[in-house]
Design a protein around this motif. Structure first.
Motif, PDB file in Angstrom:
ATOM      1  N   LEU A 110       0.826  -1.203   0.000  1.00  0.00           N
ATOM      2  CA  LEU A 110       0.000   0.000   0.000  1.00  0.00           C
ATOM      3  C   LEU A 110       0.862   1.256   0.000  1.00  0.00           C
ATOM      4  CD1 LEU A 110      -2.813  -1.166   2.439  1.00  0.00           C
ATOM      5  CD2 LEU A 110      -3.019  -0.771  -0.014  1.00  0.00           C
ATOM      6  N   TRP A 111       1.984   1.207   0.704  1.00  0.00           N
ATOM      7  CA  TRP A 111       2.877   2.365   0.692  1.00  0.00           C
ATOM      8  C   TRP A 111       3.482   2.557  -0.697  1.00  0.00           C
ATOM      9  CZ3 TRP A 111       3.124   6.388   3.516  1.00  0.00           C
ATOM     10  CH2 TRP A 111       2.813   6.360   4.884  1.00  0.00           C
ATOM     11  N   ASN A 171       2.220   1.976  -3.399  1.00  0.00           N
ATOM     12  CA  ASN A 171       1.208   2.460  -4.330  1.00  0.00           C
ATOM     13  C   ASN A 171       0.878   3.927  -4.124  1.00  0.00           C
ATOM     14  OD1 ASN A 171       0.585   0.461  -6.118  1.00  0.00           O
ATOM     15  ND2 ASN A 171      -1.212  -0.283  -5.029  1.00  0.00           N
ATOM     16  N   GLN A 172       1.497   4.543  -3.121  1.00  0.00           N
ATOM     17  CA  GLN A 172       1.161   5.933  -2.846  1.00  0.00           C
ATOM     18  C   GLN A 172       1.905   6.855  -3.800  1.00  0.00           C
ATOM     19  OE1 GLN A 172      -1.329   6.635  -0.724  1.00  0.00           O
ATOM     20  NE2 GLN A 172      -1.378   4.399  -0.823  1.00  0.00           N
ATOM     21  N   ALA A 195       3.605  11.294  -0.984  1.00  0.00           N
ATOM     22  CA  ALA A 195       3.216  10.647   0.272  1.00  0.00           C
ATOM     23  C   ALA A 195       4.337   9.745   0.778  1.00  0.00           C
ATOM     24  CB  ALA A 195       1.941   9.848   0.069  1.00  0.00           C
ATOM     25  N   PHE A 196       4.922   8.991  -0.135  1.00  0.00           N
ATOM     26  CA  PHE A 196       6.019   8.114   0.281  1.00  0.00           C
ATOM     27  C   PHE A 196       7.185   8.961   0.778  1.00  0.00           C
ATOM     28  CE2 PHE A 196       7.142   3.644   0.219  1.00  0.00           C
ATOM     29  CZ  PHE A 196       8.510   3.679   0.450  1.00  0.00           C
ATOM     30  N   LEU A 199      -1.353   4.695   7.290  1.00  0.00           N
ATOM     31  CA  LEU A 199      -1.263   5.029   5.876  1.00  0.00           C
ATOM     32  C   LEU A 199      -1.977   6.336   5.608  1.00  0.00           C
ATOM     33  CD1 LEU A 199      -1.907   1.404   4.913  1.00  0.00           C
ATOM     34  CD2 LEU A 199      -0.069   2.718   3.831  1.00  0.00           C
ATOM     35  N   PRO A 200      -1.649   6.994   4.531  1.00  0.00           N
ATOM     36  CA  PRO A 200      -2.365   8.234   4.190  1.00  0.00           C
ATOM     37  C   PRO A 200      -3.854   7.962   4.034  1.00  0.00           C
ATOM     38  CG  PRO A 200      -0.421   7.981   2.822  1.00  0.00           C
ATOM     39  CD  PRO A 200      -0.577   6.712   3.575  1.00  0.00           C
ATOM     40  N   ALA A 212      -5.739   5.486   1.590  1.00  0.00           N
ATOM     41  CA  ALA A 212      -4.788   4.509   1.054  1.00  0.00           C
ATOM     42  C   ALA A 212      -5.355   3.104   1.056  1.00  0.00           C
ATOM     43  CB  ALA A 212      -3.492   4.562   1.860  1.00  0.00           C
ATOM     44  N   THR A 213      -6.119   2.796   2.119  1.00  0.00           N
ATOM     45  CA  THR A 213      -6.642   1.432   2.186  1.00  0.00           C
ATOM     46  C   THR A 213      -7.964   1.321   1.443  1.00  0.00           C
ATOM     47  OG1 THR A 213      -7.644   1.999   4.296  1.00  0.00           O
ATOM     48  CG2 THR A 213      -5.514   0.875   4.343  1.00  0.00           C
ATOM     49  N   ALA A 232      -8.100   1.884  -4.310  1.00  0.00           N
ATOM     50  CA  ALA A 232      -6.946   2.045  -3.412  1.00  0.00           C
ATOM     51  C   ALA A 232      -6.084   0.786  -3.397  1.00  0.00           C
ATOM     52  CB  ALA A 232      -7.419   2.379  -2.017  1.00  0.00           C
ATOM     53  N   ASN A 238       8.529   4.866  -6.434  1.00  0.00           N
ATOM     54  CA  ASN A 238       8.836   4.755  -5.007  1.00  0.00           C
ATOM     55  C   ASN A 238       9.896   3.699  -4.693  1.00  0.00           C
ATOM     56  OD1 ASN A 238       6.959   6.707  -4.171  1.00  0.00           O
ATOM     57  ND2 ASN A 238       5.286   5.222  -4.233  1.00  0.00           N
TER      58      ASN A 238
END
Lengths: 1119, 259
Positions: free
Chosen positions: A111-112, A114-115, A119-120, A165-166, A169-170, A525, A536
């Motif tokens: 998930l991170w 994919n930000q 955000a990362f 997570l932001p 995000a989920t 998401a 990232n």
């Protein structure tokens, strides 16, 4: 059983294709295969079933009165099942991240990644070396003061806040502190377990065996004694349970419906006839027909679906009718042989089978493949039944009647029906009052409203289904008021799906704004973003490289090693994926469990599943409301689907296709009625029966609370096609028995009741089908057909007697006494077939111009066969005409009659070619006796060529024309004036002159003059006008021939030459016979002319005897 | 409910009853084996009720303490909260204060200055984070699920109103007395609560039934212990204690509200 050798071999060979077909047969329990494959709702559902429904997963529920007992039971079951590693691949009974929290690391890492890089980047900054101590101090402070056990748990094992997570995000993924609501009710008394099979359950038998084994294991974990003491309720649902139930239901349905219908058939037959042997033989043949139809179904279709299995009972109810009719006829006419009965009954069987087969084949246009298959199977079965019953039912029962006995030249007729007595007024009044009451009652029942239309897909569901009941229980306990709709997005790669998800999101927001939806969940998401992952990766690699620093900081800030398990897992995942180049998809068991709910991947395609929650009450959900949304959605790769949409969508399709079924059936019914009756009043009576029985059906449905649905709407064409037969049979019987209701009822009424009862039982047995739609179809058909039958048997006779009876008594359908025959004979001469008319002749000419000869010949044969089948009266006339040449051998006469008609059709085709100007020179093969003609011409006298209606006498003219002989043809005026002109013009094209003689005796004056001048004239000898007819003997029977030849001979002294042209395989052969010598002077006496006429006809007798199949007479010729 | 001084009369009654029990025990020492055998037999026959029998019949201290809760209208105390988390090498300690008003209002503050404030009102509970300027509002109507229910359990532990209430929510699995402090170990009956907090201990003074400590044990072995000091029975509390004023810059969120 007396059978010829070929038939005996047939019985030995037949089991082979039957076995092949049965071996190939597969049962299709997929309900969606009943529906049109091109409907978007169906396509969407199929994709959902294939990729998201998880065919290997069984869902159990455990329900008790208290949460502790429920949890204990669920845990016991899960643990017990997990021990059976050969039986179960996986058991999930709580959120996987609660059981294995460490597995969440991969998903969090994903998930991170994919930000957005921003955000990362913020995460990277947060985890910068200079921030770590303050970050950890904040975590410790929170741990010290937070009142949330969830926060305590999270921060304890995620000191760096990687699980924060932001926002967004989920998205659709559950939060890690939650998830239990997917497995348990609020009060904890209801829990779910998801049990996955170790392998694909390819067939329904595998599903059934596996489910049975799971049930056994569950019973070991929670024995029945404990269940009753603790009040533990366990239910099973999911695809393995559905498949097992549906397949089991199919097998039970076939057994129950076939067994029940067979029993009813046996009972009814026994009640009617009290004979074991025919009853048992009937049941044997029915079993063979069923097996044969199933085998053919296996050969044709391969897979037979759940609805189609209903064919068996329907077929039994219809097939038995053919046997009953044969048997009744055999009992009623003990003097007739089996072949004679077959010949007598076969046409009506043929017609009945054609209408029934057509009625069922029409289901192929209904838009439902499931019903189309049912219709095809029944159609095939009915055809097979007709064949089997016609050829195989009677012979073993009447072995001594296989050959006809000695007969007179005429068919033995039943007693001459006498005109019946008029009905008593009380009977008439009762019936009409009863009819009125029936109509009034039915109308009254419908006054409050019509049967409603069920637009849901409930008709596709099994009845009394434990799996569905379990599913409903789950929805109720987990507070899921209604199933969501599914939005399936497809793409060839991740980017395409992501793009389409981006397109649909604003449309769904808009739908929420105008309250079509209450909300929606898209896996946006969760969907991988390859470009973001790539962006990232470097940062992730960097963070992974700093794991030692993170560890040291954490430990120095008072965190224990075990607090870093999740962090280490995330860093491991980043380290691994930063070295990869492809798209990162998390794959560990926990991630797989999350993703398989919303994402599917195949080697060629990617699928994302969105859930749309509708607003309002499910009862008001209608496809029309979603039509606008569906229209807005992208056409390619996006499907809006769901069980609640399915019913309405399919019903709309069925309704729009209904006209394709009902119109052809209505047309076929009207055609059948007209061809059967040729009388307007009787057609109206039959239509009235259909109307009243339809009214009664609607009333019964209304009173019983039945509704129309997408399956039982198909009953309409079926009732039309099968129900109309009863009125046809009854009215024809009334005609036959000249309105004698008692005899008609005894002969036909009981048979109709028996046949109708078996048909009703066949359809009615479906009412116990495990499929709701099939049950409703069976109910509606049974009631509709019963109405038709009962009204036809009990009310129609009096209506007929009142409105049609007088007119019918005035007709005489059968040959009467000789004087009546003679007058009728003349009236028949004046009435050729209605088909012999100018318009049709011109059509024939036009077709002959276009079609190649072979095609025309083939078409003419087919049409001849159809006419032979349909035109009973003409057929009877032709056969009667052929009896004398065959010495009264009816069988030979009937066989030759069919050949005669075929030859005549071929002759017509050739004649049209000739009259349309096509070259026909190649059609001539041989000419014999030309020397007779040459010799006649050499005398200088006129030549009168005499011919009967044998072969193609018309071709004599072009044959002579080829040899330079000009011919004058004498003919009668055609029945239609325009036709006379047409034919004259056609002959004139070939240089042939036509003289049309009517009833004017002076017409012959010119002909005499021409003969005296040495002309060649052609004259037909048989079927003369009344004025020139004399009675001669032919084949020992009185026959009317033309005395005109003798008259012309006396008047002109011409040479009389008999000629005829016959069709052979290689073409036409012309035969000129020797001159018929006469004494001109003697012909002054009429008796001498009569004798000459006799001599002329006798000259043709051998040729006619040799070629009766080309002796074309379609009106009675014998006196 | 929290034990309190109640009244001297009660205390005296408790003290005298305690003396009487001790005297009885001494006098009946000879028959103790027989008594124990009887008790064991009794437990063997009615084992399913042993928990309740232990709570209600075999230990009058707990019963007395539970009876004493009915006299509490308000209560306040200083609290030292010690959190021994398995993920930390050292326990975390925070000081704070707690106020209680019957039947179910409370006000917890942890930290100095307060880091976390939890206030239960009639229809809702507020969790205030002054430092973050954040207020979380949890409605008390409808279903209480998940973390929210567990939070409430954490805050209400030690304040049962009656024996029946205690027994409906917990099972008594152990009781010990040491240094005039009676400690009761409870197990939540709710599986979900039990999953998170398998044990809850309540300690009260045997002389005046005043609440001395509560301790929650979490599933991973971590503990959260509240030690109460300077307890005041039935202090005068104003409504403002349970109706905190929130500055306008505080962000109010409702975590349980559907998005």
């Amino acid at each position: 059983m007396l059978m010829s050798s070929p038939r005996r071999w047939l019985w030995f060979v037949l089991p082979i294709p039957i076995a092949l077909g049965l071996a190939r047969l597969r049962l299709d329990v997929e309900v969606l295969n009943l529906l049109p494959a091109d409907a978007p709702a169906v396509q969407g559902l199929k994709i959902y079933q294939q990729h998201f429904a998880n065919a290997r997963e069984l869902i159990l529920y455990v329900h008790t009165a208290d949460s502790e007992t429920t949890e204990s039971a669920a845990r016991a079951i899960a643990e017990r099942l997990r021990r059976e590693t050969n039986l179960v691949a996986e058991v999930t009974w709580q959120a996987p991240w609660l059981e294995h929290p460490a597995r969440a690391a991969e998903l969090i890492a994903y998930l991170w990644l994919n930000q957005p890089p921003e955000a990362f980047g913020q995460l990277t900054n947060r985890l910068a070396a200079t921030n770590l101590n303050s970050l950890l101090t904040t975590a410790r402070d929170a741990l010290a003061t937070s009142l949330s056990p969830g926060d305590l748990a999270r921060l304890s094992y995620d000191p760096f806040g990687l699980t924060s997570l932001p926002e967004g995000a989920t998205g659709s993924a559950p939060h890690f502190g939650e998830g239990q609501e997917m497995f348990t009710s609020v009060d904890g008394t209801f829990r779910l377990l998801f049990v996955k099979a170790p392998s694909e359950l390819a067939s329904y038998r595998e599903c059934a065996h596996w489910l049975q084994a799971v049930r056994r294991t569950v019973n070991e974990a929670v024995p029945p004694a404990r269940r009753s003491s603790d009040g533990v309720a366990i239910g099973y649902t999911g695809r393995p349970a559905f498949v097992t139930e549906i397949a089991g239901g199919m097998e039970r349905d076939v057994t129950t419906s076939v067994g029940g219908t067979s029993l009813i058939i046996a009972m009814l037959f026994w009640l009617a006839h009290r004979r074991w042997r025919p009853m048992l033989w009937l049941l044997t043949l029915l079993a063979l027909i069923l097996a044969g139809t199933l085998a053919l179904g296996g050969l044709i279709f391969g897979m037979v679906n759940v609805v189609s299995m209903g064919f068996a009972a329907i077929l039994l109810g219809l097939a038995v009718d053919y046997a009953v009719v044969h048997y009744q006829e055999a009992l009623a006419h003990p003097d007739l042989s089996v072949p004679e009965i077959r010949r007598a009954i076969a046409p009506s069987i043929f017609w009945a089978a054609v209408t029934t087969i057509t009625a069922f084949l029409v289901l192929n246009f209904g838009g439902l493949p499931g019903l189309a298959q049912l219709g095809s199977l029944v159609g095939v079965g009915v055809g097979l039944s007709a064949l089997v019953m016609i050829f195989a039912f009677l012979p073993p029962l009447f072995p001594d009647r296989s050959q006809p006995g000695p007969k007179t030249t005429e068919t033995t007729q039943a007693h001459e029906p006498k005109a019946s007595r008029p009905l008593r007024p009380t009977v008439t009044r009762s019936v009409f009052v009863g009819t009125g009451l029936l109509i009034f009652s039915a109308s009254g029942a419908l006054f409050s409203g019509h049967p409603r239309m069920d637009a849901t897909a409930n008709a596709l569901r099994p009845r009394n289904s434990q799996a569905y009941a379990a599913l409903e229980t789950i929805k109720q306990q987990l507070n899921q008021k209604r199933e969501p709709l599914w939005l399936i997005v497809e793409g060839r790669n991740e980017g395409e799906v992501a793009r389409r998800l981006g397109q649909v999101a604003p449309l769904l927001d808009e739908a929420v704004s105008y309250h079509l939806l209450s909300g929606f969940t898209l896996p946006t998401a969760l969907w991988p973003r390859p470009e973001l992952q790539a962006a990232n990766r470097a940062a992730a690699r960097q963070l992974a490289a700093e794991r030692q620093l993170l560890r040291v900081c954490a430990l120095s800030n008072g965190f224990a090693s075990n607090s870093l398990a999740l962090t280490e897992g995330i860093l491991d995942a980043w380290q691994q994926e930063s070295a990869a180049t492809g798209v990162f998809w998390p794959t560990n068991p926990m991630s797989a469990w999350v993703f398989e709910k919303l994402v599917a991947r195949t080697p060629t395609n990617f699928y994302a599943l969105g859930l749309l929650h509708t607003a309002g009450d499910s009862a008001t959900l209608s496809p029309a409301a979603f039509a606008h949304l569906e229209w807005q959605l992208p056409r390619d790769g996006v499907w809006l689907s769901g069980w609640e949409l399915l019913g309405g969508a399919i019903l709309s399709s069925v309704k729009s296709n209904l006209w394709k079924l009902v119109l052809p059936m209505a047309g076929l019914v009207l055609l059948s009625l007209w061809l059967a009756f040729h009388r307007f009043a009787e057609v109206v009576l039959s239509l009235s029966i259909l109307f009243i029985s339809g009214l009664c059906l609607l009333a019964v449905m209304r009173v019983s609370g039945w509704s129309w649905n997408l399956l039982n709407l198909m009953a309409l064409p079926l009732i039309l096609g099968t129900g109309v037969d009863y009125s046809i049979f009854m009215q024809l019987a009334l005609r036959r028995h000249r309105g004698d209701l008692t005899i008609a009822y005894r002969s036909v009424g009981r048979a109709l009741l028996l046949c109708g009862a078996t048909a009703v039982s066949g359809f009615g047995s479906l009412a116990w089908s495990s499929n709701a739609g099939m049950a409703s179809l069976g109910q509606v058909c049974a009631v509709g057909i019963a109405g038709n039958m009962l009204i036809s048997v009990f009310l129609l006779p009096v209506w007929w007697k009142t409105f049609v009876g007088q007119e019918s008594n005035a007709e005489s359908p059968e040959p009467e006494s000789a004087p009546a025959q003679s007058s009728r004979f003349h009236s028949r001469l004046a009435r050729p077939s209605r088909l012999y008319r100018a318009e049709l002749w011109q059509i024939g000419l036009a077709i002959a111009r276009k079609l190649p000869p072979r095609t025309a010949a083939g078409l003419s044969r087919v049409l001849a066969d159809v006419y032979w089948t349909l035109a009973r009266r003409r057929r009877a006339v032709v056969v009667r005409n052929l009896l004398p040449p065959f010495g009264g051998d009816r069988a030979a006469a009937e066989k030759t009659g069919r050949d005669l008609l075929r030859n005549f059709a071929g002759k017509l085709a050739d004649l049209w070619r000739y009259e349309s100007g096509q070259p026909i020179a190649r059609m001539f093969d041989e000419l014999t006796g030309w020397e007779h003609f040459a010799a006649a011409q050499s005398t200088g006298r006129g030549v009168l060529l005499l011919t009967p209606h044998l072969g193609n006498w018309e071709f004599g003219a072009p044959l002579l024309a080829q040899r330079g002989v000009k011919l004058l043809v004498i003919t009668l005026a055609e029945p239609h004036g325009r036709l006379t002109g047409i034919r004259q013009a056609s002959r004139a094209r070939w240089g042939i002159e036509t003289v049309v003689i009517g009833h004017d005796p002076f017409a012959f004056v010119d002909i005499i003059r021409r003969l005296e001048a040495g002309a060649t004239v052609a004259l037909l000898m048989d079927r003369p006008p009344q004025e020139s007819a004399v009675i001669v003997e032919l084949f020992g029977r009185k026959f009317a021939a033309s005395i005109a030849a003798a008259e012309l001979a006396r008047a002109s002294g011409c040479v009389l030459l008999p000629v005829y042209l016959l069709r052979r395989d290689n073409g036409y052969t012309a035969h000129i016979l020797p001159e018929i010598a006469y004494e001109r002077a003697a012909l002054r006496e009429r008796e001498a002319r009569h004798t000459l006429t006799q001599e002329i006809m006798r000259a043709f007798e051998p040729a006619i005897r040799q070629h009766p199949d080309q002796w074309y007479h379609f009106v009675p010729i014998w006196l | 409910m929290v034990s309190l001084r109640s009244d001297l009369a009660v205390t005296r009654r408790l003290k005298s009853s305690r003396r009487r029990q001790e005297a009885d025990r001494t006098r009946r020492f000879a028959g103790e084996i027989r008594l124990r055998a009887s008790i064991c037999l009794f437990f063997a026959l009615f084992g399913v009720f042993s928990g309740r029998l232990s709570a209600s019949d075999t230990n009058s201290s707990l019963g007395a303490w539970l009876n004493a809760q009915t006299n509490i209208q308000t209560w306040s105390a200083e609290v030292v909260q010690t959190r021994a988390l398995k993920s930390l090498t050292q326990p975390l300690t925070a000081t704070g204060h707690v106020w209680f008003a019957a039947p179910n209002r409370f006000h917890w503050e942890l930290g100095n200055p307060p880091q976390t404030i939890a206030v239960r009102q009639a229809g809702q509970m507020l969790v205030i984070y002054p430092k973050l300027k954040r207020v979380e509002k949890y409605p008390l109507t409808g279903e209480q699920t998940g973390q929210w229910r567990d939070t409430l359990a954490l805050l209400e532990a030690g304040f049962p109103r009656s024996q029946s209430e205690l027994e409906s929510r917990f099972r008594v699995i152990a009781q010990t007395t040491s240094n005039n402090v009676h400690e009761v170990t409870l197990q939540p009956r709710s599986p979900s609560a039990r999953r998170l907090m398998p044990r809850i201990k309540i300690a009260f003074a045997t002389n005046d039934c005043s609440l001395r400590a509560t301790e929650l044990q979490f599933a991973d072995g971590s503990t959260l212990r509240n030690d109460f000091t300077n307890a005041v029975l039935n202090p005068k509390l104003t409504d403002s204690t349970f109706t905190p004023e929130l500055a306008s810059d505080f962000k109010v969120v409702e975590p349980l509200k559907p998005k």
